[in-house]
Design a protein around this motif. Structure first.
Motif, mmCIF file in Angstrom:
data_model
loop_
_atom_site.group_PDB
_atom_site.id
_atom_site.type_symbol
_atom_site.label_atom_id
_atom_site.label_comp_id
_atom_site.label_asym_id
_atom_site.label_seq_id
_atom_site.Cartn_x
_atom_site.Cartn_y
_atom_site.Cartn_z
ATOM 1 N N THR A 48 0.910 -1.357 -0.095
ATOM 2 C CA THR A 48 -0.097 -0.134 0.033
ATOM 3 C C THR A 48 1.063 1.040 0.040
ATOM 4 N N LEU A 49 2.096 1.085 0.836
ATOM 5 C CA LEU A 49 2.812 2.348 0.796
ATOM 6 C C LEU A 49 3.998 2.387 -0.213
ATOM 7 N N GLY A 50 4.406 1.451 -0.851
ATOM 8 C CA GLY A 50 5.483 1.507 -1.575
ATOM 9 C C GLY A 50 6.657 1.840 -0.818
ATOM 10 N N ILE A 51 6.904 1.323 0.262
ATOM 11 C CA ILE A 51 8.155 1.388 1.182
ATOM 12 C C ILE A 51 9.122 0.210 0.980
ATOM 13 N N ALA A 52 10.293 0.670 0.911
ATOM 14 C CA ALA A 52 11.188 -0.505 1.023
ATOM 15 C C ALA A 52 11.160 -1.495 2.273
ATOM 16 N N ARG A 53 11.171 -2.783 1.977
ATOM 17 C CA ARG A 53 11.029 -3.703 2.901
ATOM 18 C C ARG A 53 12.088 -3.501 4.292
ATOM 19 N N ASN A 54 13.116 -3.147 4.012
ATOM 20 C CA ASN A 54 14.262 -2.947 5.346
ATOM 21 C C ASN A 54 13.708 -1.750 5.962
ATOM 22 N N ILE A 55 13.110 -0.716 5.307
ATOM 23 C CA ILE A 55 12.678 0.601 5.985
ATOM 24 C C ILE A 55 11.418 0.315 6.789
ATOM 25 N N LEU A 56 10.614 -0.344 6.146
ATOM 26 C CA LEU A 56 9.191 -0.841 6.727
ATOM 27 C C LEU A 56 9.588 -1.692 8.068
ATOM 28 N N SER A 57 10.612 -2.841 7.926
ATOM 29 C CA SER A 57 10.853 -3.537 8.904
ATOM 30 C C SER A 57 11.576 -2.689 10.190
ATOM 31 N N MET B 1 9.273 7.423 -14.627
ATOM 32 C CA MET B 1 7.937 7.749 -14.883
ATOM 33 C C MET B 1 6.913 7.056 -14.402
ATOM 34 N N LEU B 2 6.987 5.604 -14.136
ATOM 35 C CA LEU B 2 6.000 5.075 -13.539
ATOM 36 C C LEU B 2 6.086 5.396 -11.974
ATOM 37 N N ASP B 3 7.420 5.577 -11.414
ATOM 38 C CA ASP B 3 7.251 6.089 -9.921
ATOM 39 C C ASP B 3 6.718 7.263 -9.773
ATOM 40 N N LEU B 4 7.054 8.223 -10.781
ATOM 41 C CA LEU B 4 6.430 9.521 -10.768
ATOM 42 C C LEU B 4 5.071 9.498 -10.635
ATOM 43 N N GLU B 5 4.427 8.664 -11.496
ATOM 44 C CA GLU B 5 2.795 8.491 -11.798
ATOM 45 C C GLU B 5 2.440 7.889 -10.382
ATOM 46 N N ARG B 6 3.060 6.821 -9.805
ATOM 47 C CA ARG B 6 2.643 6.106 -8.727
ATOM 48 C C ARG B 6 2.760 7.386 -7.605
ATOM 49 N N HIS B 7 3.706 8.395 -7.545
ATOM 50 C CA HIS B 7 3.849 9.387 -6.508
ATOM 51 C C HIS B 7 2.843 10.015 -6.625
ATOM 52 N N ARG B 8 2.283 10.508 -7.710
ATOM 53 C CA ARG B 8 1.205 11.521 -7.748
ATOM 54 C C ARG B 8 0.039 11.002 -7.482
ATOM 55 N N GLU B 9 -0.156 9.546 -7.725
ATOM 56 C CA GLU B 9 -1.583 8.649 -7.449
ATOM 57 C C GLU B 9 -1.597 9.105 -5.590
ATOM 58 N N LEU B 10 -0.499 8.677 -5.052
ATOM 59 C CA LEU B 10 -0.462 8.707 -3.602
ATOM 60 C C LEU B 10 -0.836 10.072 -3.259
ATOM 61 N N LEU B 11 -0.284 11.030 -3.833
ATOM 62 C CA LEU B 11 -0.696 12.314 -3.170
ATOM 63 C C LEU B 11 -2.175 12.827 -3.472
ATOM 64 N N ARG B 12 -2.604 12.449 -4.512
ATOM 65 C CA ARG B 12 -4.092 12.548 -4.605
ATOM 66 C C ARG B 12 -5.011 12.060 -3.670
ATOM 67 N N GLN B 13 -4.505 10.744 -3.631
ATOM 68 C CA GLN B 13 -5.302 9.789 -2.361
ATOM 69 C C GLN B 13 -5.406 10.113 -1.146
ATOM 70 N N CYS B 14 -3.892 10.920 -0.735
ATOM 71 C CA CYS B 14 -4.042 11.109 0.615
ATOM 72 C C CYS B 14 -3.280 12.456 1.031
ATOM 73 N N SER B 15 -4.044 13.255 1.704
ATOM 74 C CA SER B 15 -3.487 14.644 2.011
ATOM 75 C C SER B 15 -2.509 14.398 3.014
ATOM 76 N N ILE B 16 -2.180 13.275 3.824
ATOM 77 C CA ILE B 16 -1.322 13.304 4.906
ATOM 78 C C ILE B 16 0.100 13.226 4.140
ATOM 79 N N ALA B 17 0.167 12.022 3.000
ATOM 80 C CA ALA B 17 1.363 12.072 2.211
ATOM 81 C C ALA B 17 1.733 13.538 1.645
ATOM 82 N N ALA B 18 0.721 14.269 1.150
ATOM 83 C CA ALA B 18 0.889 15.316 0.600
ATOM 84 C C ALA B 18 1.460 16.451 1.574
ATOM 85 N N ALA B 19 1.191 16.562 2.799
ATOM 86 C CA ALA B 19 1.584 17.450 3.700
ATOM 87 C C ALA B 19 2.968 17.099 4.209
#
Lengths: 156, 156
Positions: A48-57, B1-19
Motif C-alpha cells: 500500500t505504501l510502496g515502502i522499501a522492505r528494510n525501511i518498513l521492517s 515515469m511509473l514511479d512519478l505516476e505512482r507518487h502523484r497517485e499517492l498524493l491525490r489519494q492522501c493529504s497526509i502524504a501530501a503534507a
DNA sequence: CCTGTTAGGTTGCAATATGAAACTAACTAG
DNA sequence: CTAGTTAGTTTCATATTGCAACCTAACAGG
C-alpha cells in the motif's frame, strides 16, 4: 556525553522534540496512517505504501519498541503478524487528522478518502481547531503564549 | 515515469502524504515550533535548535518555497533576514499542538513551556480532540471511517 | 578610510540513512 | 512432498545528514 546531556535537556524542554524522536519522519507517519486505516500485516503496509522492505521492517520495529504499535502473532498462522495501534498509538489520531486537514487545505487542494464520521449521526467530524476550555474555537489573535507559572488557574 | 505516476497517485489519494512532502521530517517540525515560539533569524534557529547550518539553510529554503515561511529581509540591516510564518504556516498550529500534547502525555511525561492560553481569560486552551460537528468531543468508539460518497450531508 | 564583527549562508567530506532487489527461514496448503 | 506465502534480512549503490571550516556581504567603530 555533552551531546547526550544537551539532547536530554531538549527533551525535557519540549514535548514536540520528544514526540519527534519516535514519530518524526515521513515513513512513520505514513505507516501510522495505514494503521489507522486498517492495515495490519507487513505485506499490506509494504504494497500500500510502496515502502522499501528494510525501511518498513525498521520502522515497524521502532514503533513497536516505542509502544505505539504492538505486534500480534496470529495463532492460526504462525507466519502472520498483525501490527496494531496501542492506546499510545491511538492517541496520535488528533495529530494525524490535523495533518491531514492541513494537507487537504494547503497542499493537495482536495478532500481525501476515507472520512471520519460520528457513528451516531453519520456526520463528518469538525475540523481540528484550537479551542478554549469550554470548547469554543479560538482565532489566532485570541491566543497567547505564557510561561506556565503565569497560569490563571491550575488545570490538569 | 511509473514511479512519478505512482507518487502523484499517492498524493491525490492522501493529504497526509501530501503534507509530509513539505513538513514530514524532524527538523522541519522543530523549525516550525521555533517559528511559533518567536524565532525569526538564522542564528536564532541555529543556536536554539542546535541544527547543522547546512540543514537549517536547506530546510528554511524548502519551507519558504512551500509557502509555509516567508523571508523578510530587514530594511535597516540588509544582512538580517526574518523568517516568518505565512497563513499556510500558521494553519499548522493544530498539528504542532496535537503533537506537543501527545508528546507531553506519552513521551516526555511532563508538561512543557510556554503554554498557550486564551488571551481574554488567561486560561489554558483545551486539549486537542476529535469533535463532532457541534464541537462535542468524541470518544474513539464513537468514530467511524466511511467512504466520502456515504456522507449523510454535504459539509464544506 | 580600515579593521573587526556579524549574519546568513556554502562547501568538503565522513557518517548514516534510504531504497532496490535478491535472498532466507518458517510456515501453510494441496 | 512441492510450491507458494509471509515476514523479514542482506547487499550495495545512492541520497541525506552533520561537523567544521570557509566565504561573502553588510555593518559598526575608531
Amino acid at each position: 556525553m555533552l551531546d547526550l546531556e544537551r539532547h536530554r535537556e531538549l527533551l525535557r524542554q519540549c514535548s514536540i522534540a520528544a514526540a519527534l524522536e519516535t514519530v518524526g519522519e515521513r515513513w512513520s507517519f505514513l505507516i501510522l496512517r495505514g494503521a489507522f486505516n486498517g492495515l495490519h500485516h507487513f505485506e499490506e503496509f509494504q504494497s500500500t505504501l510502496g515502502i522499501a522492505r528494510n525501511i518498513l521492517s525498521n520502522r515497524l520495529a521502532r514503533l513497536v519498541e516505542s509502544g505505539i504499535l504492538k505486534r500480534d502473532p496470529d495463532p492460526t498462522d504462525r507466519r502472520r503478524v498483525a501490527y496494531r495501534l496501542t492506546e499510545k498509538g491511538l492517541d496520535l489520531l488528533p495529530v494525524l487528522l490535523s495533518l491531514r486537514q492541513w494537507g487537504e487545505r494547503w497542499v493537495a487542494g482536495t478532500s481525501s478518502n476515507p472520512v471520519l464520521v460520528d457513528r451516531a449521526t453519520r456526520r463528518q467530524i469538525a475540523p481540528m481547531a484550537v479551542r478554549d476550555a469550554d470548547g469554543r474555537p479560538l482565532q489566532r489573535d485570541e491566543l497567547e503564549w505564557v510561561d506556565r507559572s503565569e497560569l490563571k488557574d491550575k488545570q490538569a
